[in-house]
Scaffold this motif. Structure first.
Motif, short mmCIF file in Angstrom:
data_model
loop_
_atom_site.label_atom_id
_atom_site.label_comp_id
_atom_site.label_asym_id
_atom_site.label_seq_id
_atom_site.Cartn_x
_atom_site.Cartn_y
_atom_site.Cartn_z
N LEU A 1 0.82 -1.21 0.00
CA LEU A 1 0.00 0.00 0.00
C LEU A 1 0.86 1.26 0.00
O LEU A 1 0.54 2.25 -0.65
CB LEU A 1 -0.93 0.00 1.22
N TYR A 2 1.99 1.22 0.72
CA TYR A 2 2.76 2.45 0.85
C TYR A 2 3.35 2.91 -0.47
O TYR A 2 3.71 4.07 -0.62
CB TYR A 2 3.78 2.38 1.98
N GLN A 3 3.45 2.01 -1.45
CA GLN A 3 3.92 2.47 -2.76
C GLN A 3 2.90 3.45 -3.35
O GLN A 3 3.27 4.42 -4.01
CB GLN A 3 4.13 1.28 -3.72
N PHE A 4 1.63 3.21 -3.08
CA PHE A 4 0.60 4.13 -3.58
C PHE A 4 0.51 5.39 -2.72
O PHE A 4 0.30 6.48 -3.25
CB PHE A 4 -0.77 3.44 -3.68
N THR A 5 0.68 5.24 -1.41
CA THR A 5 0.63 6.47 -0.59
C THR A 5 1.83 7.35 -0.93
O THR A 5 1.70 8.57 -1.05
CB THR A 5 0.60 6.17 0.93
N MET A 6 2.99 6.73 -1.15
CA MET A 6 4.16 7.53 -1.54
C MET A 6 3.93 8.18 -2.90
O MET A 6 4.28 9.35 -3.11
CB MET A 6 5.41 6.67 -1.58
#
Lengths: 554, 554
Positions: free
Chosen positions: A26-31
């Motif tokens: 998920l953090y790839q999208f939040t980043m």
């Protein structure tokens, strides 16, 4: 599906259709959102993918998984459905423009350089160098690491099993039922083949990848028979079709009797298990030309082997040649030697040429250590069927592949850590393998992208990236640039075509053979040297000092 | 995709479309041919699926993977393409009739009984009892074992991590990049959720299974920033929308200054890393309402924590509440305690209620042992992000699930072995869980299919299946039949509906709580008892003597 590039040069998607852009953290999208929101998403970033330590206590690793990565980026596109899901998963405050941005992204602006799949590789040297808009390249991190981690680990494990078993043995991958999920099984079959296995039992892998298939029968097959009465159609025609034996069961029984009363074998066994005999006969009637029997359901020497030999001799009478036996329990060294003796006695006693060479396959919880122990004890096994320990990489279930930012906007970046082995090597780099006089690779060296490449015959200083005192001069007899362009993006670089699975396997076998033997041995192997150029060394340490906070002792 | 049965009761296929009837060992097809050739393929066979030993040195296992097995058999059909491939893979002598037979098979004549998914289970007790035409049921062996092996292993691993972490902690599965292949990652996310995890980072798993998603940002995000100048749009509106702070960067800097010169924190740190600060501010501007920062890129206490606090305090000024920090390296016990102290000092010094309760997530190579060690040292971690050791089941990468023939044509079958633990328990059986006065399960017992079931309040003799002297009387306060019908075939049994993932997870958590604590502890847990009825015991040993060859000492 050997060739993944079709006639117009398009590349198929990943083998597993579940490998989509959502197969990421998920953090790839939040980043990505944070980059976008800061107007930073198009900044050009360079990431290196590498691992820090060879697995299984060894000093080499086989690189695998590249083709799947290329298939992934060649088809990287978010569907409307996927974008909607991302929208639901991010805070409601995220702006619409970001989702429009996601709708437009693909990997046409990404450049990917890699070491060819099937190469022998070493810690710290980038396996992949990926350059592109920072937000897009970040989205590739998790799938790339996932696709390469296990692939390289299990290929290496296979290569190690090959190394200990020796070239002359047949190695069969039997791991599907113990693999970590369906695609753990499929990947294992593919990558064990690359690492030097000969065949798999996994039918789907045979179909998908064209890997040779092998198999026999199971204990359940043997114990599903109760008695010889179950065999209704007892006839078997001679291999040349010239006549038919109407009662193959009697022929087998005659042979069993002969073996039982033979002078050299007399007294080794009493009455054999009749349900086992029925199963063997039934299997031979179905596969007269490829009869291979599992002989340990009841008792290997007192039942399985004599039953097998009776059937094999009866087949021989009709012009067929049995393949051999499989041992799946007990002392494999002892049993294989006893079985071999039995086969040789039969060859002699009944003058059946080659009977002593009957193939012996072993398959019970084998791994590097047990094969090594078998070698030391002496055994007569021709083929090893290896499952659990091979495919789950039981001895070390993960390889620590990482993906680190090394440059953004032409600014080299370093990732520091209290643990020196975790400090990343900054800069967009090239790497080379330098070969010595005897043809062995001597050292891998990383340089800055714009440094002149090492030349044959030139004296080159190779430095340990972090330890000041470790350095050596090398005069290479051959210089091989390691990274090749597999995805040129918008650049005008030529894209390497993707080799077939067989070619990758061939490369792997060749590369393993080319290594100096002391790097490859199981016990206390010599580490292969990995270095940086003098210029890169200086730059790393300049950047390090620049970024690290100065402590205050209190 | 929570509900797998659509409105007309049809069941979707396996989650991974690569799970087809070809995802099996070649020998399942060669055996099927041999059965067919012998006219034996329609014989009714009963197979038990079970495991022999609890994993991870524990005394319990969580059963998972059932739903995928049901999806598989509900849609079991060979395509023409698949049949052609099987034909190519078998010897040319195989008769056409066999392929016609394959064309017609499905699982409409197969009955499958199983323990509900998410149950706590024990060695030797059948997890699945599968009955049907022997050739068809053999084809199910490998996919079933594959689908259950890893699923149960990783659910159990998750449950063990929950057990050591305690109920109050948040457990996050962060394993996708280290998992054994793409679907190792997806399965891990699903089955760790069943085993008691709260969320995953795997977006595809969130979409497929509805598992809550969690994530923050990475070291690459932090090191992608160079300085505060990169932040172009510095404005942030108050949460209530009442006004806008035009220069959030200055607001953060003011706070950083205040913290730096505060009496209680004075001297802890000098100048913090400005690229880190820029990254934090940028992330906060993108996610003001869910700001969570990775604080260990440069130095946790001297840079990460002060930078985080300055941003969190500035957000607080505008009505937002920061979520917390993530620690990904170093001494997690020490750093979490120091961070907590820092947060509490800020709460006190600047009178910011609740600031001391800021969430601390830890995520560096965690496993059961490290969490246990953290507990012993004392720590302030609220959430654990667990990857490699969890999803690859590093401590034991495979569970030995097997699938054994126990009856064919109403004839009980036994599989012998030199190793007693590998002898199978024959007969079509039922199994029950007997509960004691205190509500704990006391013992599982297997009986023959037609034996009367144990009754509450009745004295029942429970025998160890293989050790004569081990037996005990039990008077159960509750009797639970373990096997339920999940696929009735042509029988008129009612089919259990498939529960949702959340229900399976609920069952798992409940069942784990219901166990007597000494079975669950990490060190020297008490084995849970698994037994057979007196009648079944006698029959096993009668059959054993009948099948085993009598040795002759020489």
């Amino acid at each position: 599906m050997e060739v993944t590039e079709n006639s117009v040069g398009a590349i198929d998607g990943p083998t597993n259709p579940m490998v989509t852009p959502l197969l990421t953290d998920l953090y790839q999208f939040t980043m990505a959102y944070a980059y976008w929101k800061a107007g930073k998403h198009q900044e050009r970033a360079v990431f290196d993918l590498y691992f820090r330590k060879n697995p299984f206590g060894g000093e080499y690793t086989v690189f695998a998984g590249l083709e799947e990565c290329i298939r992934f980026i060649a088809n990287f596109r978010l569907t409307e459905d996927e974008i909607n899901f991302i929208r639901e998963s991010l805070p409601g405050s995220c702006e619409d423009g970001f989702f429009d941005y996601l709708r437009g992204i693909d990997c046409s602006d990404v450049e990917l350089y890699a070491i060819p799949e099937g190469s022998v590789v070493f810690p710290k040297i980038p396996l992949l160098r990926v350059e592109g808009p920072v937000a897009v390249v970040q989205l590739l991190e998790t799938p790339f690491v996932n696709l390469i981690n296990y692939a390289s680990l299990v290929s290496t494990n296979a290569a190690r099993h090959r190394n200990v078993a020796g070239k002359s043995k047949t190695l069969l991958e039997f791991g599907l039922r113990r693999a970590q999920g369906p695609d753990g099984g499929l990947s294992a079959s593919k990558y064990c083949y690359i690492g030097g296995f000969d065949a798999t039992s996994n039918v789907a892998a045979g179909k998908l990848f064209g890997i040779p298939l092998r198999g026999t029968h199971s204990h359940a097959f043997v114990s599903s028979y109760m008695s010889l009465d179950e065999i209704i159609d007892k006839s078997l025609s001679r291999k040349d079709g010239s006549s038919t034996c109407e009662d193959f069961v009697s022929l087998v029984q005659t042979w069993l009797n002969k073996i039982q009363w033979s002078s050299s074998l007399h007294g080794i066994f009493g009455e054999t298990n009749q349900s086992e005999l029925a199963a063997f006969i039934s299997y031979a009637l179905a596969f007269p030309d490829s009869f291979l029997a599992l002989v340990d359901t009841y008792d290997v020497m007192r039942s399985g082997i004599p039953n097998f030999c009776a059937v094999a001799l009866a087949l021989q009478d009709l012009g067929y040649k049995a393949v051999g036996i499989r041992l799946d329990s007990g002392d494999l060294a002892y049993l294989s030697c006893e079985a071999r003796k039995f086969f040789c006695s039969i060859e002699k006693e009944f003058a059946v040429p080659e009977f002593g060479k009957m193939a012996i396959t072993a398959s019970n919880d084998l791994n590097e250590e047990t094969i090594d122990a078998l070698n030391k004890q002496g055994h007569e096994v021709d083929a090893f069927g290896i499952g659990t320990y091979l495919v789950t990489c039981y001895a070390q279930a993960a390889l620590g592949v990482v993906f680190k930012l090394v440059d953004i906007n032409n600014q080299p970046r370093i990732k520091l850590s209290e643990d020196v082995s975790k400090v990343s090597i900054p800069c967009k780099k090239r790497s080379y393998r330098l070969y010595g006089k005897e043809g062995y690779p001597l050292v891998d060296i990383m340089t800055g992208e714009n440094e002149p490449s090492p030349k044959v015959g030139e004296r080159i200083l190779c430095r340990h990236p972090f330890q000041e005192s470790k350095r050596a001069y090398v005069v290479p007899q051959q210089v091989e640039e390691l990274l090749r362009c597999y995805w040129p993006g918008n650049s005008d670089k030529r894209r390497e075509t993707l080799p077939t699975l067989r070619d990758i396997r061939e490369r792997c076998i060749q590369q393993l053979e080319q290594m100096r033997p002391d790097h490859m041995r199981r016990l206390n192997p010599t580490p292969y040297k990995v270095s940086v150029s003098a210029k890169l060394y200086d730059f790393i340490h300049f950047l390090w000092l620049n970024e690290a906070p100065v402590g205050e002792l209190q």
